[in-house]
Motif scaffolding. Structure first.
Motif, short mmCIF file in Angstrom:
data_model
loop_
_atom_site.label_atom_id
_atom_site.label_comp_id
_atom_site.label_asym_id
_atom_site.label_seq_id
_atom_site.Cartn_x
_atom_site.Cartn_y
_atom_site.Cartn_z
N VAL A 135 0.85 -1.19 0.00
CA VAL A 135 0.00 0.00 0.00
C VAL A 135 0.89 1.24 0.00
CG1 VAL A 135 -1.80 1.27 1.24
CG2 VAL A 135 -1.77 -1.24 1.31
N LYS A 136 0.66 2.14 -0.97
CA LYS A 136 1.41 3.39 -1.03
C LYS A 136 0.43 4.56 -0.89
CE LYS A 136 5.48 1.64 -1.43
NZ LYS A 136 6.41 1.71 -0.26
N ASP A 137 0.73 5.44 0.07
CA ASP A 137 -0.22 6.48 0.42
C ASP A 137 -0.10 7.73 -0.46
OD1 ASP A 137 2.06 7.79 1.29
OD2 ASP A 137 1.61 7.57 3.43
N ARG A 138 -0.89 8.74 -0.10
CA ARG A 138 -0.94 9.99 -0.85
C ARG A 138 0.43 10.64 -1.00
NH1 ARG A 138 -2.68 15.33 0.87
NH2 ARG A 138 -1.45 14.98 2.76
N ASP A 139 1.19 10.71 0.10
CA ASP A 139 2.49 11.36 0.05
C ASP A 139 3.43 10.68 -0.92
OD1 ASP A 139 1.65 13.23 1.88
OD2 ASP A 139 2.49 12.18 3.62
N PHE A 140 3.43 9.36 -0.91
CA PHE A 140 4.30 8.58 -1.80
C PHE A 140 3.90 8.81 -3.26
CE2 PHE A 140 5.99 4.84 -3.92
CZ PHE A 140 7.21 4.65 -3.30
N ILE A 141 2.59 8.81 -3.50
CA ILE A 141 2.09 9.04 -4.86
C ILE A 141 2.46 10.42 -5.35
CG2 ILE A 141 -0.03 9.32 -6.22
CD1 ILE A 141 -1.25 7.09 -4.39
N ASP A 142 2.28 11.44 -4.50
CA ASP A 142 2.60 12.81 -4.90
C ASP A 142 4.10 13.00 -5.12
OD1 ASP A 142 -0.05 13.54 -4.82
OD2 ASP A 142 0.05 14.45 -2.83
N GLN A 143 4.90 12.26 -4.37
CA GLN A 143 6.35 12.38 -4.50
C GLN A 143 6.86 11.75 -5.79
OE1 GLN A 143 8.50 10.58 -1.26
NE2 GLN A 143 10.50 10.87 -2.22
N HIS A 144 6.31 10.60 -6.16
CA HIS A 144 6.88 9.81 -7.26
C HIS A 144 6.07 9.87 -8.56
CE1 HIS A 144 10.01 7.88 -4.84
NE2 HIS A 144 9.11 7.79 -3.86
N ASN A 145 4.87 10.39 -8.53
CA ASN A 145 3.84 10.33 -9.58
C ASN A 145 3.22 8.92 -9.56
OD1 ASN A 145 4.65 8.61 -11.96
ND2 ASN A 145 6.31 10.11 -12.18
N ILE A 146 1.97 8.86 -9.99
CA ILE A 146 1.20 7.64 -9.77
C ILE A 146 1.76 6.43 -10.52
CG2 ILE A 146 -0.46 8.23 -11.57
CD1 ILE A 146 -1.07 6.22 -8.31
N TYR A 147 2.26 6.64 -11.75
CA TYR A 147 2.77 5.51 -12.51
C TYR A 147 4.01 4.91 -11.86
CZ TYR A 147 4.30 2.65 -16.45
OH TYR A 147 4.69 1.59 -17.24
N HIS A 148 4.95 5.79 -11.50
CA HIS A 148 6.18 5.31 -10.87
C HIS A 148 5.89 4.74 -9.48
CE1 HIS A 148 10.56 6.11 -9.47
NE2 HIS A 148 10.47 4.93 -10.08
N ALA A 149 4.98 5.37 -8.75
CA ALA A 149 4.60 4.86 -7.43
C ALA A 149 4.03 3.46 -7.55
CB ALA A 149 3.58 5.79 -6.78
N THR A 150 3.25 3.23 -8.59
CA THR A 150 2.68 1.89 -8.82
C THR A 150 3.77 0.88 -9.12
OG1 THR A 150 0.62 2.86 -9.65
CG2 THR A 150 1.05 0.57 -10.21
N GLN A 151 4.72 1.26 -9.97
CA GLN A 151 5.84 0.37 -10.28
C GLN A 151 6.63 0.01 -9.03
OE1 GLN A 151 7.73 2.76 -13.43
NE2 GLN A 151 7.49 0.99 -14.78
N LEU A 152 6.95 1.02 -8.22
CA LEU A 152 7.72 0.78 -7.00
C LEU A 152 6.95 -0.11 -6.02
CD1 LEU A 152 9.19 4.35 -6.42
CD2 LEU A 152 10.42 2.32 -7.24
N ALA A 153 5.65 0.10 -5.94
CA ALA A 153 4.82 -0.74 -5.06
C ALA A 153 4.81 -2.18 -5.54
CB ALA A 153 3.40 -0.18 -4.99
N MET A 154 4.71 -2.37 -6.84
CA MET A 154 4.72 -3.72 -7.40
C MET A 154 6.05 -4.43 -7.13
SD MET A 154 2.70 -3.52 -11.05
CE MET A 154 0.92 -3.72 -11.09
N ILE A 155 7.13 -3.69 -7.32
CA ILE A 155 8.46 -4.26 -7.05
C ILE A 155 8.58 -4.66 -5.59
CG2 ILE A 155 10.92 -3.68 -6.90
CD1 ILE A 155 10.46 -1.92 -9.43
N GLU A 156 8.12 -3.80 -4.70
CA GLU A 156 8.17 -4.10 -3.27
C GLU A 156 7.30 -5.31 -2.94
OE1 GLU A 156 6.94 -1.78 0.83
OE2 GLU A 156 7.90 -0.63 -0.78
N THR A 157 6.19 -5.44 -3.62
CA THR A 157 5.30 -6.58 -3.39
C THR A 157 6.00 -7.88 -3.76
OG1 THR A 157 3.43 -5.16 -3.94
CG2 THR A 157 3.00 -7.51 -3.85
N ILE A 158 6.66 -7.88 -4.91
CA ILE A 158 7.37 -9.09 -5.36
C ILE A 158 8.53 -9.41 -4.42
CG2 ILE A 158 8.92 -9.98 -7.16
CD1 ILE A 158 6.02 -10.23 -7.94
#
Length: 256
Positions: A135-158
């Motif tokens: 789970v990545k919150d508002r601050d993380f999304i605003d910092q990285h942009n939503i596409y990159h935040a999603t990629q980073l979250a997926m990598i962390e999940t794996i």
């Protein structure tokens, strides 16, 4: 043999059958009662629907079976939920299944009702080899942009999986990992593992938004899940932003 079943008993018997070639079905075809023939039509439609669902299930399992046949024991399906809303986190999920997985109803979470998703979510958690969520919150999304935040979250999940996959099936988002990946457009409609991940991610995020609705009433989060509906925008206009609103998403900054 002449049947002596009432129409009500016929319906009860048919509910317990799962094959068109059952001897009882052949016998019922000779029964001229309209109620019996109507019950048979309903039964045949149910069985045909099950056959179609089973065939679709097998088709959506083709990627996993192909990878298993080449020695990839752990194949992870990946998906995300929450890239588009104005509020709330983005949630990613990874699901690893095996050949015994038999939940025919698993498909793209957007095609399921809320009750179907919840039932399947619980069964997926129970039957999967492993499930992991990020789970990545508002601050993380605003910092990285939503596409990159999603990629980073997926990598962390794996990376958080105990059973490290040797193959990933991911819905449309390529990942910077040294693991072979199959990237599918609308992967949640083409892969059972990705579909299972989509259900897990959506159910988890929906429950989070239901909770946020209690903390931040007035935005209708329980129903819109953070998307920019008329009620949500009306709440922003009347109440302003909350700590879960994404400042990088228009028109949220207008209500600061």
């Amino acid at each position: 043999m002449k049947l002596t079943l009432t129409i009500s008993e016929v319906k009860t018997q048919l509910k317990s059958l799962n094959h068109l070639d059952d001897p009882l079905v052949a016998e019922l075809r000779t029964d001229t009662r309209k109620g019996v023939q109507s019950a048979l039509v309903a039964f045949e439609k149910r069985i045909q629907k099950q056959i179609i669902a089973k065939e679709a299930f097998e088709k959506r399992f083709k990627y996993e079976k192909s990878f298993w046949s080449t020695g990839n024991q752990y194949v992870a399906g990946m998906d995300e939920v929450g890239r588009g809303p104005l509020a709330g986190p983005v949630v990613t999920a990874a699901v690893i299944l095996d050949e015994s997985f038999d939940l025919i109803g698993v498909t793209d979470s957007k095609l399921l009702t809320a009750n179907e998703r919840e039932h399947l979510y619980l069964k997926i958690i129970e039957e999967a080899i492993e499930v992991n969520i990020c789970v990545k919150d508002r601050d993380f999304i605003d910092q990285h942009n939503i596409y990159h935040a999603t990629q980073l979250a997926m990598i962390e999940t794996i990376q958080g999986l105990q059973h490290q996959p040797t193959q990933i099936i991911v819905d449309a988002v390529p990942l910077d990992l040294n693991i072979p990946q199959t990237t599918l457009i609308k992967g949640d409609q083409k892969s059972i593992s990705v579909a299972a991940a989509s259900i897990v991610a959506k159910e988890y995020r929906d429950h989070l938004m239901d909770t946020y609705d209690k903390f931040y009433p007035g935005y209708d989060f329980a129903h819109n899940k953070g998307y920019g509906t008329a009620k949500h925008l009306a709440g922003l206009k009347q109440l302003g932003i909350t700590p879960i609103h994404r400042m990088s998403f228009s028109p949220v900054p207008e209500y600061k």
